[in-house]
Design a protein around this motif. Structure first.
Motif, PDB file in Angstrom:
ATOM      1  N   GLU A 109       0.822  -1.212   0.000  1.00  0.00           N
ATOM      2  CA  GLU A 109       0.000   0.000   0.000  1.00  0.00           C
ATOM      3  C   GLU A 109       0.866   1.275   0.000  1.00  0.00           C
ATOM      4  N   ARG A 110       2.116   1.177   0.488  1.00  0.00           N
ATOM      5  CA  ARG A 110       3.005   2.352   0.490  1.00  0.00           C
ATOM      6  C   ARG A 110       3.592   2.634  -0.891  1.00  0.00           C
ATOM      7  N   PHE A 111       3.431   1.689  -1.821  1.00  0.00           N
ATOM      8  CA  PHE A 111       4.046   1.820  -3.137  1.00  0.00           C
ATOM      9  C   PHE A 111       3.049   2.206  -4.229  1.00  0.00           C
ATOM     10  N   VAL A 112       1.776   2.380  -3.829  1.00  0.00           N
ATOM     11  CA  VAL A 112       0.756   2.774  -4.810  1.00  0.00           C
ATOM     12  C   VAL A 112       0.194   4.139  -4.411  1.00  0.00           C
ATOM     13  N   PRO A 113      -0.377   4.893  -5.367  1.00  0.00           N
ATOM     14  CA  PRO A 113      -0.952   6.197  -5.011  1.00  0.00           C
ATOM     15  C   PRO A 113      -2.083   6.012  -3.995  1.00  0.00           C
ATOM     16  N   PRO A 114      -2.287   7.017  -3.107  1.00  0.00           N
ATOM     17  CA  PRO A 114      -3.290   6.893  -2.046  1.00  0.00           C
ATOM     18  C   PRO A 114      -4.671   6.436  -2.534  1.00  0.00           C
ATOM     19  N   SER A 115      -5.067   6.876  -3.737  1.00  0.00           N
ATOM     20  CA  SER A 115      -6.400   6.503  -4.218  1.00  0.00           C
ATOM     21  C   SER A 115      -6.509   4.999  -4.523  1.00  0.00           C
ATOM     22  N   PHE A 116      -5.384   4.295  -4.559  1.00  0.00           N
ATOM     23  CA  PHE A 116      -5.417   2.849  -4.834  1.00  0.00           C
ATOM     24  C   PHE A 116      -5.102   1.999  -3.598  1.00  0.00           C
ATOM     25  N   HIS A 117      -4.996   2.662  -2.412  1.00  0.00           N
ATOM     26  CA  HIS A 117      -4.635   1.909  -1.200  1.00  0.00           C
ATOM     27  C   HIS A 117      -5.480   0.662  -0.976  1.00  0.00           C
ATOM     28  N   ASP A 118      -6.804   0.823  -1.159  1.00  0.00           N
ATOM     29  CA  ASP A 118      -7.673  -0.320  -0.864  1.00  0.00           C
ATOM     30  C   ASP A 118      -7.511  -1.459  -1.875  1.00  0.00           C
ATOM     31  N   GLN A 119      -6.830  -1.196  -2.987  1.00  0.00           N
ATOM     32  CA  GLN A 119      -6.605  -2.269  -3.982  1.00  0.00           C
ATOM     33  C   GLN A 119      -5.181  -2.833  -3.910  1.00  0.00           C
ATOM     34  N   ALA A 120      -4.431  -2.386  -2.904  1.00  0.00           N
ATOM     35  CA  ALA A 120      -3.003  -2.749  -2.842  1.00  0.00           C
ATOM     36  C   ALA A 120      -2.772  -4.258  -2.788  1.00  0.00           C
ATOM     37  N   TYR A 121      -3.717  -5.009  -2.210  1.00  0.00           N
ATOM     38  CA  TYR A 121      -3.533  -6.466  -2.103  1.00  0.00           C
ATOM     39  C   TYR A 121      -4.442  -7.247  -3.035  1.00  0.00           C
ATOM     40  N   GLU A 122      -4.962  -6.553  -4.063  1.00  0.00           N
ATOM     41  CA  GLU A 122      -5.624  -7.275  -5.149  1.00  0.00           C
ATOM     42  C   GLU A 122      -4.496  -7.732  -6.072  1.00  0.00           C
ATOM     43  N   ASN A 123      -4.741  -8.818  -6.804  1.00  0.00           N
ATOM     44  CA  ASN A 123      -3.693  -9.333  -7.693  1.00  0.00           C
ATOM     45  C   ASN A 123      -3.725  -8.566  -9.013  1.00  0.00           C
ATOM     46  N   LEU A 124      -3.416  -7.262  -8.919  1.00  0.00           N
ATOM     47  CA  LEU A 124      -3.534  -6.362 -10.067  1.00  0.00           C
ATOM     48  C   LEU A 124      -2.304  -5.479 -10.222  1.00  0.00           C
ATOM     49  N   ALA A 125      -1.969  -5.166 -11.492  1.00  0.00           N
ATOM     50  CA  ALA A 125      -1.005  -4.100 -11.769  1.00  0.00           C
ATOM     51  C   ALA A 125      -1.780  -2.790 -11.564  1.00  0.00           C
ATOM     52  N   LEU A 126      -1.127  -1.756 -11.045  1.00  0.00           N
ATOM     53  CA  LEU A 126      -1.818  -0.480 -10.790  1.00  0.00           C
ATOM     54  C   LEU A 126      -0.975   0.675 -11.331  1.00  0.00           C
ATOM     55  N   PRO A 127      -1.635   1.773 -11.741  1.00  0.00           N
ATOM     56  CA  PRO A 127      -0.871   2.912 -12.273  1.00  0.00           C
ATOM     57  C   PRO A 127      -0.079   3.634 -11.184  1.00  0.00           C
ATOM     58  N   ILE A 128       1.134   4.076 -11.508  1.00  0.00           N
ATOM     59  CA  ILE A 128       1.962   4.821 -10.540  1.00  0.00           C
ATOM     60  C   ILE A 128       2.351   6.187 -11.088  1.00  0.00           C
ATOM     61  N   GLY A 129       1.709   6.615 -12.184  1.00  0.00           N
ATOM     62  CA  GLY A 129       2.025   7.914 -12.781  1.00  0.00           C
ATOM     63  C   GLY A 129       3.008   7.778 -13.930  1.00  0.00           C
ATOM     64  N   LEU A 130       3.089   8.829 -14.761  1.00  0.00           N
ATOM     65  CA  LEU A 130       3.991   8.876 -15.916  1.00  0.00           C
ATOM     66  C   LEU A 130       3.797   7.686 -16.866  1.00  0.00           C
ATOM     67  N   GLY A 131       2.567   7.162 -16.881  1.00  0.00           N
ATOM     68  CA  GLY A 131       2.251   6.062 -17.786  1.00  0.00           C
ATOM     69  C   GLY A 131       2.863   4.734 -17.385  1.00  0.00           C
ATOM     70  N   GLN A 132       3.385   4.650 -16.141  1.00  0.00           N
ATOM     71  CA  GLN A 132       4.049   3.423 -15.690  1.00  0.00           C
ATOM     72  C   GLN A 132       3.152   2.680 -14.708  1.00  0.00           C
ATOM     73  N   THR A 133       3.494   1.425 -14.438  1.00  0.00           N
ATOM     74  CA  THR A 133       2.674   0.625 -13.522  1.00  0.00           C
ATOM     75  C   THR A 133       3.537  -0.133 -12.526  1.00  0.00           C
ATOM     76  N   ILE A 134       2.956  -0.403 -11.367  1.00  0.00           N
ATOM     77  CA  ILE A 134       3.551  -1.342 -10.415  1.00  0.00           C
ATOM     78  C   ILE A 134       3.037  -2.710 -10.872  1.00  0.00           C
ATOM     79  N   SER A 135       3.924  -3.677 -10.989  1.00  0.00           N
ATOM     80  CA  SER A 135       3.535  -4.980 -11.530  1.00  0.00           C
ATOM     81  C   SER A 135       2.536  -5.686 -10.618  1.00  0.00           C
ATOM     82  N   GLN A 136       1.825  -6.639 -11.226  1.00  0.00           N
ATOM     83  CA  GLN A 136       0.884  -7.489 -10.493  1.00  0.00           C
ATOM     84  C   GLN A 136       1.668  -8.304  -9.450  1.00  0.00           C
ATOM     85  N   PRO A 137       1.159  -8.451  -8.217  1.00  0.00           N
ATOM     86  CA  PRO A 137       1.891  -9.206  -7.190  1.00  0.00           C
ATOM     87  C   PRO A 137       2.314 -10.603  -7.646  1.00  0.00           C
TER      88      PRO A 137
END
Ligand code: SAH
Length: 216
Positions: A34-62
């Motif tokens: 949850e510390r590695f994703v933007p605040p608006s995605f905190h509740d999805q931090a432990y879903e098995n999903l890639a999430l946007p981190i800005g600048l068109g980049q993503t944090i990979s799926q767990p």
């Protein structure tokens, strides 16, 4: 559901997906995604999903982070190079399973945010810098393991040069909008052994000078 309950659910999903390495599972459990994703995605931090981190980049799926970390076969004796720091999550997971992590990112802004997270979490065995990771680490040393978290068309030659004999390199290879294959390349005295680990989708590796410059 609390973040803690979601994390337990995610760990069970990872086990079902074939993550059996207890050091990898323990690292995923310890690193607060949850510390590695933007605040608006905190509740999805432990879903098995890639999430946007800005600048068109993503944090990979767990699951992809776990599979790549497991495939790397890294131990507390190993020094690892990561290309594509992004949010810093993969680097933080690696810092829990190996001796030392070097990570390189081309976007200064993403790197700054990742470095703030490393400091906050007191990950002292991690060294990060801005640069073009397709050239490897600038003071080219020899790494036991190398992991690339952005997709190149071809394996960057400097990375194979910076890999020690007996070491392995995990990277996605293929273009955007096309199938990318996750590869494990093992450097042996007889040459490079290549294994295909499955189909993945990563943002592109952008090497210095490869982007078209606009005249404006
Ligand atoms: N490992 C990251 C995933 C980040 S996405 C995480 O855990 O969050 C891939 C990252 O690779 C992006 O941040 C992108 O900017 C970076 N990247 C792309 N080309 C690069 C290059 N040549 N050198 C270093 N980083 C690069």
């Amino acid at each position: 559901m609390t973040l803690e309950a979601r994390k337990i659910r995610l760990l069970m999903q990872l086990r079902r997906a074939g993550i059996t390495d207890t050091a990898v599972l323990a690292a995923i459990e310890r690193v607060p995604r949850e510390r590695f994703v933007p605040p608006s995605f905190h509740d999805q931090a432990y879903e098995n999903l890639a999430l946007p981190i800005g600048l068109g980049q993503t944090i990979s799926q767990p699951e992809v982070v776990a599979l790549m970390t497991q495939a790397l076969e890294a131990t507390k004796q190993h020094t690892v190079l990561e290309v594509g720091t992004g949010s810093g999550y993969q680097a933080a997971v690696l810092s829990r399973v190996c001796r030392r992590v070097y990570t390189i990112e081309r976007h200064a802004e993403l790197l700054k945010q990742a470095e703030a997270r490393f400091a906050e979490l007191r990950l002292h065995n991690l060294t990060s810098r801005r640069g073009d990771g397709s050239r490897g680490w600038p003071e080219s040393q020899s790494f036991d393991r190398i992991i690339v978290t952005c997709a190149a068309e071809l394996t960057p030659e400097p990375l194979l040069e910076q890999l020690r004999e007996g070491g392995c390199l995990i990277l996605p290879v293929g273009g955007q909008g096309r199938t990318q294959e996750l590869l494990r390349l093992r450097k042996t005295s007889a040459g490079i052994e290549r294994e295909e680990l499955g189909v993945v989708r990563f943002v592109p590796l952008v090497a210095d000078g490869s982007e078209r410059r606009s005249a404006g």
